[in-house]
Design a protein around this motif. Structure first.
Motif, PDB file in Angstrom:
ATOM      1  N   ALA A 159      44.778 -11.378 -15.967  1.00  0.00           N
ATOM      2  CA  ALA A 159      45.318 -10.083 -15.541  1.00  0.00           C
ATOM      3  C   ALA A 159      45.675 -10.101 -14.059  1.00  0.00           C
ATOM      4  O   ALA A 159      46.726  -9.584 -13.656  1.00  0.00           O
ATOM      5  N   HIS A 160      44.804 -10.709 -13.255  1.00  0.00           N
ATOM      6  CA  HIS A 160      45.079 -10.765 -11.814  1.00  0.00           C
ATOM      7  C   HIS A 160      46.357 -11.535 -11.534  1.00  0.00           C
ATOM      8  O   HIS A 160      47.202 -11.095 -10.733  1.00  0.00           O
ATOM      9  N   LEU A 161      46.524 -12.687 -12.181  1.00  0.00           N
ATOM     10  CA  LEU A 161      47.715 -13.503 -11.915  1.00  0.00           C
ATOM     11  C   LEU A 161      48.980 -12.843 -12.462  1.00  0.00           C
ATOM     12  O   LEU A 161      50.054 -12.976 -11.861  1.00  0.00           O
ATOM     13  N   PHE A 162      48.868 -12.126 -13.570  1.00  0.00           N
ATOM     14  CA  PHE A 162      50.032 -11.404 -14.079  1.00  0.00           C
ATOM     15  C   PHE A 162      50.473 -10.341 -13.077  1.00  0.00           C
ATOM     16  O   PHE A 162      51.656 -10.214 -12.756  1.00  0.00           O
ATOM     17  N   ILE A 163      49.493  -9.577 -12.565  1.00  0.00           N
ATOM     18  CA  ILE A 163      49.811  -8.562 -11.551  1.00  0.00           C
ATOM     19  C   ILE A 163      50.352  -9.219 -10.285  1.00  0.00           C
ATOM     20  O   ILE A 163      51.270  -8.694  -9.640  1.00  0.00           O
ATOM     21  N   HIS A 164      49.804 -10.370  -9.922  1.00  0.00           N
ATOM     22  CA  HIS A 164      50.281 -11.141  -8.766  1.00  0.00           C
ATOM     23  C   HIS A 164      51.780 -11.401  -8.891  1.00  0.00           C
ATOM     24  O   HIS A 164      52.558 -11.136  -7.961  1.00  0.00           O
ATOM     25  N   HIS A 165      52.197 -11.925 -10.030  1.00  0.00           N
ATOM     26  CA  HIS A 165      53.617 -12.237 -10.224  1.00  0.00           C
ATOM     27  C   HIS A 165      54.467 -10.970 -10.189  1.00  0.00           C
ATOM     28  O   HIS A 165      55.541 -10.947  -9.570  1.00  0.00           O
TER      29      HIS A 165
END
Length: 200
Positions: A159-165
Motif C-alpha cells: 500500500a505504501h509503495l502504491f501511494i508512493h507511485h
C-alpha cells in the motif's frame, strides 16, 4: 492548485499536529549543509532560479529516499526480506525520475512565488523515463498480484509503495503547477510524521 491559502492552512494544521503529537522533532543540520552549499554554488553561476532548482532536486531525492526506507521498514516488519533489497526497491526511484525529467523539460517554473529552473532535457529523455517508470511499476504490480493470488501479499509495504507511485506521478507528472506538487509531498511527509494511531 485551486486555493493556495487553503493549501497553506492545511500544511500549517498538519505541522501543528506533528508538533503537538508529543513526538520529538529532530533536524539533521549536517544533512542540510550539502544541499545548501550546492545551491549556493549553482546560484552563483545560474542565479536564484538555478539555486531553487538545486533545492528542488534535493527535496525530490530526499523524499524518494525516505519513502523507499519506509517501504523497506514495513517490508522487514512484515517478514519480507526479499522486498528490502536495492533491486526490489529500484522501481520506487523510477516515477520520481520521470517527474524530475518532466519538470526539467517544462522548466522554467514558479514555485511558491520563486523562480525555478533546471537544465532543459530533450523530449526523448522524458519519454524514456516514462517508459522505464511504467515498466517498473507494471513489473512490481505483477509481483504483488502474484503474492495476493498466493495469499502472501504484505499489505503495508504494498500500500505504501502504491501511494508512493501515485503521489509522485500526480505531483510532478500530471499537474502543471510544481508548487502544488511540492505542497502535496510536504503534506504526505507531515502526515507520516504524526501517525493517526499512536501505541499506548
Amino acid at each position: 492548485m485551486f486555493s493556495p491559502p487553503l493549501a497553506l492552512l492545511g500544511l500549517a494544521a498538519l505541522a501543528a499536529r506533528v508538533l503537538l503529537s508529543g513526538e520529538s522533532v529532530r533536524i539533521n543540520w549536517l544533512q542540510l549543509g550539502g544541499p545548501a552549499l550546492a545551491a549556493l554554488i549553482v546560484g552563483a553561476f545560474a542565479g536564484l532560479p538555478g539555486a531553487i532548482g538545486t533545492l528542488f532536486v534535493w527535496r525530490l531525492i530526499a523524499d524518494t529516499s525516505w519513502s523507499s526506507g519506509e517501504a523497506a521498514r514495513l517490508a522487514a516488519a512484515a517478514g519480507r526480506p526479499a522486498e528490502i533489497t536495492i533491486k526490489a526497491l529500484a522501481h520506487a526511484w523510477m516515477t520520481p525520475l520521470y517527474g524530475l525529467m518532466l519538470v526539467a523539460y517544462t522548466a522554467p517554473h514558479m514555485i511558491a512565488g520563486m523562480p525555478l529552473d533546471l537544465p532543459h532535457v530533450p523530449s526523448w529523455l522524458v519519454i524514456g523515463a516514462g517508459v522505464l517508470a511504467a515498466g517498473a511499476f507494471f513489473d512490481w504490480g505483477l509481483q504483488r498480484a502474484a503474492d495476493w493470488r498466493l495469499g502472501e501479499l504484505a499489505r503495508a509495504p504494498a500500500a505504501h509503495l502504491f501511494i508512493h507511485h501515485v503521489m509522485f506521478v500526480v505531483a510532478f507528472g500530471l499537474m502543471i503547477d510544481v508548487s502544488a506538487g511540492v505542497v502535496m509531498m510536504m503534506a504526505w511527509r507531515l502526515a507520516h510524521a504524526a501517525p493517526l494511531r499512536q501505541p499506548n
